[in-house]
Design an enzyme around this catalytic site. Structure first.
Site, short mmCIF file in Angstrom:
data_model
loop_
_atom_site.label_atom_id
_atom_site.label_comp_id
_atom_site.label_asym_id
_atom_site.label_seq_id
_atom_site.Cartn_x
_atom_site.Cartn_y
_atom_site.Cartn_z
N LYS A 8 85.12 -2.05 72.82
CA LYS A 8 86.02 -1.78 71.68
C LYS A 8 85.90 -0.32 71.28
O LYS A 8 84.81 0.25 71.30
CB LYS A 8 85.62 -2.71 70.52
N SER A 52 89.98 -7.59 64.28
CA SER A 52 90.37 -6.30 64.78
C SER A 52 89.99 -6.07 66.25
O SER A 52 90.44 -5.10 66.85
CB SER A 52 89.72 -5.19 63.95
N SER A 77 86.05 -10.33 63.07
CA SER A 77 86.86 -9.58 64.04
C SER A 77 86.57 -9.85 65.52
O SER A 77 87.32 -9.39 66.37
CB SER A 77 86.72 -8.09 63.79
N1 GLN Z 1 89.77 -9.20 59.05
C1 GLN Z 1 88.62 -8.71 58.35
C2 GLN Z 1 88.95 -7.44 57.63
O1 GLN Z 1 90.05 -7.03 57.72
C3 GLN Z 1 87.48 -8.56 59.28
C4 GLN Z 1 87.44 -7.26 59.99
C5 GLN Z 1 86.26 -7.12 60.90
O2 GLN Z 1 85.52 -8.09 61.14
N2 GLN Z 1 86.07 -5.92 61.40
O3 GLN Z 1 88.14 -6.85 56.99
#
Ligand code: GLN
Length: 467
Positions: free
Chosen positions: A52, A127, A151
């Protein structure tokens, strides 16, 4: 099983990835020559892995999907990456993400929107959507992601692959670009459980460069034995009430099916109330944005980041740079985080959020005195539209099941359960700290066939090297 990308297949592999990536847009930087695999005798030697784009791989871009880091290259390896390189894995590229990991759709990124290979009109989730879509479409068997509030697991669920969010501190965060440091974890997405177990076991453990990493040498033995060797397992599992609640019809159906399977395996299941579940999402968004506002202060156009404008003073530079070079979601969260931390108002939001977190940690401790694991959906709905996604509040609310593990520092393992549907649906087990090996065994007992289903039209590129 994948074999390494040998020189004989490199051109073929490169062409196939590039052709797929044109539509899916899951990889934001691909180069199988940049970091040649280190020679080893490890079984994963030369196996391709994607990383990532918020995790440092020396010499490769590290954009975090943000305009502010558009031209930035990493100057060192994350500890997890270094350990995997030592084992001989072949890093072949970086994957798309929501800017700085903030989001659940992989649409907020300078690299464009990542599409779900099951249906290109749908989101891959986020993400770590780039990592999930790449594994689901067969471009690589493995990818690293990060999980601050779901994410790794949510995109894994949307794309029908496995996703591990380890116990907080089990994998070093050194080299992971900070979003919310008390919640951030590097996680693993993969086409099989076995691959994920191997990556976890290779990369876990104490790192002097991350003060929050933990010494789990005692747990090493139990976690490193492959789950396939475990015969029978007894477990008490806590499940949600069977009311549909916020779950979509098919997610609800798959959840019920999962509960039935748990019973069929001989596990004891019991429905429990999760009293803090409603408060958890508010606590998560207060803590995560507060920490993000502090972590992202370093991008001022001088120490880090692209300098914008022609200002004369530091404050002017700061203002010009940060207002031009962050995307909207990052600006929103930085402002919200600054707001909840503002002087004199600490008790109003941030103090309360920390209290909810403490209560939640105690509630889980009590729960795990009686249960081995909790069985939960990953996300209330299947992959939403990529162009016309849910409103931002609904997307955030959807993290409701995932943030529990992050707030509690607990391990969680998501796996595909409903691939016979048009879109995949994932479920997850959450367990007490350092219970990863138990979670692997539980998932293995639910998915003895191991291999994921692929969306039609896609096959693993790993087959290239096997003839
Ligand atoms: N969807 C969550 C957020 O927007 C989690 C994001 C993540 O785990 N990086 O914060």
């Amino acid at each position: 099983m994948w074999s390494g990308v040998t020189s004989r297949h490199k051109e073929q592999y490169r062409a196939a990835v590039e052709a797929m990536n044109k539509n899916i847009r899951s990889i934001c930087h691909f180069d199988c020559d940049a970091i040649p695999a280190r020679p080893t005798t490890h079984p994963l030697s030369e196996i391709p892995i994607l990383v990532k784009d918020n995790i440092s791989v020396s010499g490769l871009p590290l954009t975090c999907g943000s305009p502010i880091l558009a031209n930035y290259k990493a100057v060192y390896n994350a500890t997890v990456v270094e350990r995997l390189l030592d084992a001989g894995l072949h890093v072949v590229g970086k994957t798309n993400l929501d800017e700085f990991g903030m989001g659940a759709s992989t649409t907020h990124s300078i690299h464009g929107k990542t599409k779900n290979p099951w249906d290109l009109s749908r989101s891959a989730g986020g993400s770590s959507g780039g990592s999930a879509a790449s594994v689901a479409s067969g471009m690589a068997p493995l990818a690293l992601g990060s999980d601050t509030g779901g994410s790794v697991r949510q995109p894994a669920s949307f794309c029908g692959v496995y996703g591990l969010k380890p116990t907080y501190g089990a994998l070093s965060r050194f080299g992971l670009v900070a979003f919310a440091s008390s919640l951030d974890c590097i996680g693993v997405l993969g086409e099989s459980l076995e691959y994920i177990e191997q990556i976890f076991s290779l990369s876990k453990g104490m790192d002097p460069r991350d003060a929050s990493s933990v010494d789990i040498s005692n747990a090493r033995d139990s976690s490193s034995s492959p789950s396939t060797e475990k015969k029978s397992l007894s477990a008490r599992i806590a499940v949600l009430s069977f009311d549909r609640g916020i779950l979509s019809e098919s997610t609800h159906r798959v959840y019920r099916k999962g509960c039935d399977m748990l019973l069929a395996q001989g596990y004891e299941i019991e429905t429990v109330d999760f009293p803090l579940i409603e408060n958890a999402i508010a606590a998560y968004y207060i803590i995560a944005t507060a920490e993000a506002s502090s972590n992202l202060a370093r991008y001022d156009g001088i120490r880090y980041g692209k300098r914008k404008g022609q200002a004369d003073t530091y404050l002017e530079y700061l203002f010009d740079t940060r207002s031009q070079a962050f995307g909207n979601e990052v600006v929103f969260r930085t402002l919200l985080g600054t707001y909840v931390l503002r002087s004199g108002f600490y008790d109003q939001y941030y103090g309360k959020a920390l209290a909810v977190r403490r209560d939640l940690v105690s509630a889980f401790r009590r729960l795990f005195a009686s249960y081995d694991a909790v069985f939960l959906p990953v996300y209330p709905i299947e992959a939403f539209s990529v162009e016309d996604s849910l409103d931002e509040v609904a997307i955030k609310y959807g993290d409701i099941f995932n943030v529990l593990a992050n707030l509690g520092g607990l391990p969680a393992l998501s796996f595909p359960m409903g691939e016979d549907e048009r879109l995949p649906v994932g479920m997850q087990f959450v367990g007490p700290a350092h219970s990863e090996s138990k979670l692997f065994s539980l998932v293995q007992s639910m998915r003895p066939e191991e291999k994921i289903m692929r969306p039609s039209g896609y096959t693993s590129l790993g087959m290239m090297g096997s003839e």
